[in-house]
Write a protein that holds these residues in place. Structure first.
Motif, short mmCIF file in Angstrom:
data_model
loop_
_atom_site.label_atom_id
_atom_site.label_comp_id
_atom_site.label_asym_id
_atom_site.label_seq_id
_atom_site.Cartn_x
_atom_site.Cartn_y
_atom_site.Cartn_z
N LYS A 191 39.77 41.75 44.70
CA LYS A 191 41.07 41.58 45.34
C LYS A 191 42.06 41.09 44.29
O LYS A 191 41.66 40.75 43.16
CB LYS A 191 40.99 40.62 46.53
CG LYS A 191 40.35 39.29 46.28
CD LYS A 191 40.21 38.56 47.64
CE LYS A 191 39.36 37.31 47.54
NZ LYS A 191 39.16 36.66 48.85
N SER A 195 45.42 35.80 44.71
CA SER A 195 45.51 35.99 46.17
C SER A 195 44.66 35.00 46.95
O SER A 195 44.85 34.83 48.16
CB SER A 195 45.09 37.42 46.54
OG SER A 195 43.73 37.66 46.18
N LYS A 244 49.52 36.21 39.75
CA LYS A 244 50.05 37.27 40.62
C LYS A 244 50.91 38.24 39.81
O LYS A 244 50.84 39.46 40.01
CB LYS A 244 50.86 36.64 41.75
CG LYS A 244 50.01 35.89 42.77
CD LYS A 244 50.87 35.28 43.87
CE LYS A 244 49.99 34.58 44.90
NZ LYS A 244 50.81 33.96 45.98
#
Length: 351
Positions: A191, A195, A244
């Protein structure tokens, strides 16, 4: 028993290699030092009064010839995702025990595939013999024994006052394109970086932590059989924002020139935390297992990560020298039990 056997440290002149050599000498073991750079080896040999071998992984025949007169190889030359498998295969060919200090989950997966060959050679392959992953693997095994039938494992770690080496920083940069890797129902999945975050209680303090592709998503699965595993590390809001951002631009981190530019920046930093900083620093771990009915948690406090690495590698080396080892691929806890970490000076755990 191989108490008078030959120990070879490959990648000896790196930051962690030097710490391991100092600890080996402290307990009365004089290893042979090895690596690719003759000038660096020669200088280190003068400093430590040790003999050295110039070795390159590409020269397989010479490497194996040296290993045939070696009992234990301590592999410190990363990035291990490129070096561990060929070195381990040469150890199997030479019937020489293999230890390394990786924390890269992909390396554990690679070496686990060599289990049968290592068993036939009657040697042990034990990657992750340092802070990556001795404390967390032992913590996972301890928790699994307290709550049999657990199907979820959460691990988190952080440090107070420590730092990272150039090698660790390089490995982190190289791993950015992979995203965040975790284990779900026994399968490795991905992922986005940044996150997964949580506030983790480390006992005496709470800290923001972020998901990391730590070695335990492989090793703890092998050690405990728990199918769902996530690992977190201490972080800040700014670091999470960077992760991110890096994930959105991860295609750039695959470009060779970008990686080389980042590596050049890393190489301008100090090799790693200095002695005074390491002596003052501490590392903290939290672990939790659960199933549909119950959960169980445990804290663990250790010396700073590089200090622990030197001590744990030497402890495991001494055990092998005494004839205490299991053949084939092993993790720290599968080889020596969950209480292995408690044998390391400066560790506070469940006893």
């Amino acid at each position: 028993m191989i108490s008078d056997g030959r120990i070879l440290v490959y990648g000896a002149y790196g930051y962690t290699g030097r710490l391991i050599i100092a600890e080996l000498k402290r307990v009365g073991i004089n290893p042979v030092i090895a690596g690719r750079d003759e000038a660096k080896l020669s200088q280190l040999a003068k400093e430590t009064e040790l003999t050295f071998e110039v070795l390159d992984i590409s020269d397989t025949s010479r490497f194996i010839r040296i290993l045939k007169s070696t009992d234990i190889l301590i592999h410190c030359a990363g990035p291990f995702v490129h070096t561990a498998e060929p070195v381990a295969e040469m150890c199997i060919g030479a019937e020489c025990h293999y230890i390394d200090i990786t924390g890269e989950y992909a390396v554990f997966e690679q070496l686990r595939a060599l289990n049968e060959a290592a068993q036939k050679a009657k040697i042990m392959l034990l990657p992750g013999a340092g802070f990556d992953v001795v404390p967390s693997d032992c913590l996972a095994a301890h928790l699994a024994s307290r709550l049999p039938g657990s199907d979820r494992l959460l691990l988190a770690f952080t440090s107070r006052g420590g730092g990272i080496s150039r090698g660790t920083a390089r490995t982190m940069v190289a791993g950015i394109p992979d995203g965040l890797v975790y284990r779900s129902e026994g399968i490795l999945k991905k992922k986005p970086l940044g996150s997964a975050t949580r506030i983790t209680d480390f006992g005496n303090f709470k800290q923001l932590t972020v998901g990391i592709s730590w070695g335990d998503i492989s090793t703890a699965f092998f050690s405990t059989g728990i199918p769902n595993i996530e690992v977190y590390t201490g972080s800040t809001r700014g670091q999470v924002r960077f992760l991110k951002w890096a994930h959105r631009l991860r295609f750039l981190f695959k470009l060779g020139w970008v990686q080389q530019w980042l590596y050049s920046r890393i190489d301008k930093r100090p090799p790693g935390p200095g002695k005074e900083k390491r002596e003052k620093a501490r590392s903290f771990l939290y672990g939790e297992v659960s199933n549909t009915d119950n959960h169980c948690k445990q804290y663990l406090e250790t010396p700073e990560g590089y200090t622990l690495t030197a001590r744990s590698v030497v402890l495991i080396t001494q055990k092998i020298m005494d004839g205490n080892f299991k053949v084939g691929y092993q993790t720290p806890s599968s080889a020596y039990g969950a209480d292995l970490v408690l044998e390391i000076e400066g560790v506070n755990g469940w006893k």
